[in-house]
Design a protein around this motif. Structure first.
Motif, PDB file in Angstrom:
ATOM      1  N   MET A 106     -10.571 -17.572   1.590  1.00 21.18           N
ATOM      2  CA  MET A 106      -9.578 -17.920   2.535  1.00 21.18           C
ATOM      3  C   MET A 106      -9.721 -18.374   3.759  1.00 21.18           C
ATOM      4  SD  MET A 106      -7.000 -16.578   1.456  1.00 21.18           S
ATOM      5  CE  MET A 106      -5.870 -15.970   1.804  1.00 21.18           C
ATOM      6  N   GLU A 107     -10.821 -18.398   4.150  1.00 20.56           N
ATOM      7  CA  GLU A 107     -11.499 -19.830   4.743  1.00 20.56           C
ATOM      8  C   GLU A 107     -11.620 -20.976   4.911  1.00 20.56           C
ATOM      9  OE1 GLU A 107     -13.533 -16.335   8.454  1.00 20.56           O
ATOM     10  OE2 GLU A 107     -14.609 -17.101   6.620  1.00 20.56           O
ATOM     11  N   SER A 108     -11.683 -21.256   4.023  1.00 17.88           N
ATOM     12  CA  SER A 108     -12.222 -22.935   2.965  1.00 17.88           C
ATOM     13  C   SER A 108     -10.753 -23.506   3.153  1.00 17.88           C
ATOM     14  CB  SER A 108     -12.347 -22.062   1.901  1.00 17.88           C
ATOM     15  OG  SER A 108     -13.550 -21.643   1.249  1.00 17.88           O
ATOM     16  N   GLU A 109     -11.319 -25.195   2.744  1.00 18.35           N
ATOM     17  CA  GLU A 109     -10.422 -25.797   3.084  1.00 18.35           C
ATOM     18  C   GLU A 109     -10.185 -26.463   1.387  1.00 18.35           C
ATOM     19  OE1 GLU A 109      -8.129 -26.206   4.389  1.00 18.35           O
ATOM     20  OE2 GLU A 109      -7.819 -24.640   6.376  1.00 18.35           O
ATOM     21  N   PRO A 110      -9.755 -26.352   0.525  1.00 21.39           N
ATOM     22  CA  PRO A 110      -7.910 -26.387   1.587  1.00 21.39           C
ATOM     23  C   PRO A 110      -7.915 -25.084   1.237  1.00 21.39           C
ATOM     24  CG  PRO A 110      -8.029 -26.973  -1.131  1.00 21.39           C
ATOM     25  CD  PRO A 110      -9.225 -27.478  -0.290  1.00 21.39           C
ATOM     26  N   ARG A 111      -6.681 -24.422   2.103  1.00 20.46           N
ATOM     27  CA  ARG A 111      -6.464 -22.524   1.921  1.00 20.46           C
ATOM     28  C   ARG A 111      -6.006 -22.086   0.931  1.00 20.46           C
ATOM     29  NH1 ARG A 111      -5.860 -19.842   7.964  1.00 20.46           N
ATOM     30  NH2 ARG A 111      -5.184 -17.927   7.078  1.00 20.46           N
ATOM     31  N   PRO A 112      -6.297 -21.691   0.521  1.00 19.81           N
ATOM     32  CA  PRO A 112      -5.216 -20.605  -0.560  1.00 19.81           C
ATOM     33  C   PRO A 112      -4.596 -20.515   0.509  1.00 19.81           C
ATOM     34  CG  PRO A 112      -7.998 -19.925  -1.310  1.00 19.81           C
ATOM     35  CD  PRO A 112      -7.969 -20.569   0.203  1.00 19.81           C
ATOM     36  N   SER A 113      -3.445 -19.444  -0.696  1.00 22.08           N
ATOM     37  CA  SER A 113      -2.160 -18.268   0.067  1.00 22.08           C
ATOM     38  C   SER A 113      -2.913 -17.075  -0.109  1.00 22.08           C
ATOM     39  CB  SER A 113      -1.404 -18.313  -1.144  1.00 22.08           C
ATOM     40  OG  SER A 113      -1.193 -18.427  -1.738  1.00 22.08           O
ATOM     41  N   PHE A 114      -3.544 -16.909  -1.071  1.00 21.89           N
ATOM     42  CA  PHE A 114      -3.580 -15.305  -1.589  1.00 21.89           C
ATOM     43  C   PHE A 114      -5.834 -15.866  -2.253  1.00 21.89           C
ATOM     44  CE2 PHE A 114      -1.725 -15.904  -5.295  1.00 21.89           C
ATOM     45  CZ  PHE A 114      -2.158 -15.473  -6.007  1.00 21.89           C
ATOM     46  N   ALA A 115      -6.379 -14.529  -2.436  1.00 15.29           N
ATOM     47  CA  ALA A 115      -7.726 -14.380  -2.806  1.00 15.29           C
ATOM     48  C   ALA A 115      -7.342 -13.007  -3.448  1.00 15.29           C
ATOM     49  CB  ALA A 115      -8.793 -14.501  -2.106  1.00 15.29           C
ATOM     50  N   ALA A 116      -7.832 -12.913  -4.761  1.00 18.96           N
ATOM     51  CA  ALA A 116      -7.734 -11.808  -5.600  1.00 18.96           C
ATOM     52  C   ALA A 116      -9.507 -11.356  -6.108  1.00 18.96           C
ATOM     53  CB  ALA A 116      -6.715 -12.242  -6.532  1.00 18.96           C
ATOM     54  N   PRO A 117      -9.864 -10.358  -6.514  1.00 19.90           N
ATOM     55  CA  PRO A 117     -10.546  -9.630  -6.945  1.00 19.90           C
ATOM     56  C   PRO A 117     -10.962  -9.523  -7.943  1.00 19.90           C
ATOM     57  CG  PRO A 117      -9.949  -7.808  -5.990  1.00 19.90           C
ATOM     58  CD  PRO A 117      -8.313  -9.086  -5.314  1.00 19.90           C
ATOM     59  N   LEU A 118     -12.004  -9.061  -8.271  1.00 16.80           N
ATOM     60  CA  LEU A 118     -11.978  -8.331 -10.279  1.00 16.80           C
ATOM     61  C   LEU A 118     -11.815  -6.686 -10.019  1.00 16.80           C
ATOM     62  CD1 LEU A 118     -12.366  -9.958 -13.195  1.00 16.80           C
ATOM     63  CD2 LEU A 118     -14.815  -8.932 -12.497  1.00 16.80           C
ATOM     64  N   VAL A 119     -11.445  -6.408 -10.616  1.00 16.93           N
ATOM     65  CA  VAL A 119     -10.996  -5.297 -11.021  1.00 16.93           C
ATOM     66  C   VAL A 119     -11.284  -4.639 -12.044  1.00 16.93           C
ATOM     67  CG1 VAL A 119      -9.007  -3.353 -10.771  1.00 16.93           C
ATOM     68  CG2 VAL A 119      -7.784  -5.546  -9.906  1.00 16.93           C
ATOM     69  N   GLU A 120     -11.863  -3.711 -11.767  1.00 16.48           N
ATOM     70  CA  GLU A 120     -12.686  -3.193 -12.846  1.00 16.48           C
ATOM     71  C   GLU A 120     -12.402  -1.454 -13.166  1.00 16.48           C
ATOM     72  OE1 GLU A 120     -16.937  -5.404 -11.990  1.00 16.48           O
ATOM     73  OE2 GLU A 120     -16.267  -3.626 -11.541  1.00 16.48           O
ATOM     74  N   ASP A 121     -12.866  -0.681 -13.628  1.00 16.67           N
ATOM     75  CA  ASP A 121     -12.538   0.688 -14.215  1.00 16.67           C
ATOM     76  C   ASP A 121     -13.845   1.368 -13.254  1.00 16.67           C
ATOM     77  OD1 ASP A 121     -13.803   1.006 -16.278  1.00 16.67           O
ATOM     78  OD2 ASP A 121     -12.824   1.112 -17.581  1.00 16.67           O
ATOM     79  N   THR A 122     -13.453   2.733 -13.514  1.00 18.08           N
ATOM     80  CA  THR A 122     -14.879   3.608 -13.447  1.00 18.08           C
ATOM     81  C   THR A 122     -15.249   3.075 -14.115  1.00 18.08           C
ATOM     82  OG1 THR A 122     -13.832   5.204 -14.519  1.00 18.08           O
ATOM     83  CG2 THR A 122     -13.347   5.448 -12.426  1.00 18.08           C
ATOM     84  N   GLU A 123     -15.480   2.743 -15.587  1.00 20.91           N
ATOM     85  CA  GLU A 123     -17.018   3.035 -15.887  1.00 20.91           C
ATOM     86  C   GLU A 123     -17.950   1.235 -15.548  1.00 20.91           C
ATOM     87  OE1 GLU A 123     -18.393   5.433 -17.668  1.00 20.91           O
ATOM     88  OE2 GLU A 123     -16.617   6.220 -17.220  1.00 20.91           O
ATOM     89  N   GLY A 124     -16.885   0.491 -15.538  1.00 19.68           N
ATOM     90  CA  GLY A 124     -17.021  -0.954 -14.168  1.00 19.68           C
ATOM     91  C   GLY A 124     -16.729  -1.770 -15.681  1.00 19.68           C
TER      92      GLY A 124
END
Length: 306
Positions: A106-124
């Motif tokens: 989010m500190e980069s240019e061009p600046r994104p509107s949002f940054a999304a992570p990778l979502v994992e379950d309890t087993e990875g």
């Protein structure tokens, strides 16, 4: 940049404990943690007050759903002057190093509107239901590639970091959605201002809730909110994107729910009400500041002091 985590909580104290612990252990410390307590009856509010006195606790007094909770969370993050808001439900558990790469993006240019992570379950394993949607915009992909990520058209509220400068200029998440697709609709709006980006080095743990066939009372929200998504999408529509085509698709989906629905009366009311309201109503529009104006002067003053 100043960053607030926004956690929407409802009757999942065991999850909430893990979520708050993970937030307080981030390698890049948060400037504020805001818990939107949606009227839980399991002692969640009491737990936060007793064990996390440094956390901002806002009690809605009733269950506003995830959509209403996130509307309040973004409202408060804006009021407290933050640059970014990290959004999640109480059943999300970020890795201790999850926030740092999201902020870097989010500190980069061009600046994104949002940054999304990778979502994992309890087993990875990757939670497919929480995978963001890749943008088909070539220019957005080129911009994201320069930042080492993948451009997105929308994502979920499971750990997405959003630009509050953009949020300040648009309506809050539509609280009337209650559950489901409020995050899709809101991040689509953000992505129309600038591309979203998928940062796979940022990891979130989240239960995998796939496999439940009977939607029960949620069928109403699924049908209605999907139609709202279609109708709220900016024109022009292609032929197959028109609401009447979406209505037909959703009617077929509803009838496929009938054999697995345990409560047939609930299925019928949810189907009729969801399809009807989806076609003939739209959610109320509230801008930043509108929710605060519903509070007493005394309570607004308390919130402004953080």
């Amino acid at each position: 940049m100043s960053v607030a985590a926004v956690v929407v909580s409802f009757n999942r104290l065991d999850y909430l404990k893990k979520c708050l612990s993970a937030l307080e252990q981030q390698t890049r410390p948060l400037d504020e943690i805001i818990v939107i307590e949606n009227g839980s009856t399991d002692g969640s509010a009491e737990y936060v007050r007793a064990h996390h006195p440094g956390i901002t606790l806002f009690e809605t007094g009733s269950n506003l759903g995830g959509a209403g909770g996130f509307a309040w969370g973004i409202e408060l993050a804006l009021q407290h002057g933050h640059s970014l808001a990290w959004l999640m439900d109480d059943d999300a558990e970020p890795r201790n190093d999850a926030l740092a790469p999201l902020i870097q993006a989010m500190e980069s240019e061009p600046r994104p509107s949002f940054a999304a992570p990778l979502v994992e379950d309890t087993e990875g394993a990757v939670v497919v239901g929480n995978l963001p949607t890749v943008s088909t915009d070539a220019s957005a992909q080129l911009a994201a590639q320069k930042l080492g990520g993948i451009a997105l058209s929308h994502t979920t509220f499971v750990g997405v970091l959003i630009d509050l400068k953009l949020s300040a200029a648009m309506p809050l998440p539509y609280a009337d959605f209650f559950i489901w697709f409020d995050d899709v609709e809101y991040t689509k709006r953000l992505a129309r201002s600038s591309f979203g980006i998928h940062v796979v080095s940022a990891r979130m743990k989240h239960p995998n809730n796939a496999g439940v066939k009977d939607m029960g009372w949620r069928l109403y929200y699924y049908l209605r909110n999907q139609l709202w998504l279609t109708r709220l999408n900016p024109r022009p529509w292609s032929l197959t994107q028109r609401p009447i085509f979406r209505f037909a698709e959703l009617a077929v989906l509803a009838f496929r729910q009938f054999p697995v629905a345990k409560n047939k009366a609930l299925w019928l009311s949810g189907t009729v009400k969801g399809l009807t309201e989806g076609m003939f109503r739209l959610p109320a529009v509230l801008y930043p500041g509108d929710l605060l104006r519903t509070l007493s002067t005394e309570r607004r003053d308390q919130l402004s002091r953080g």
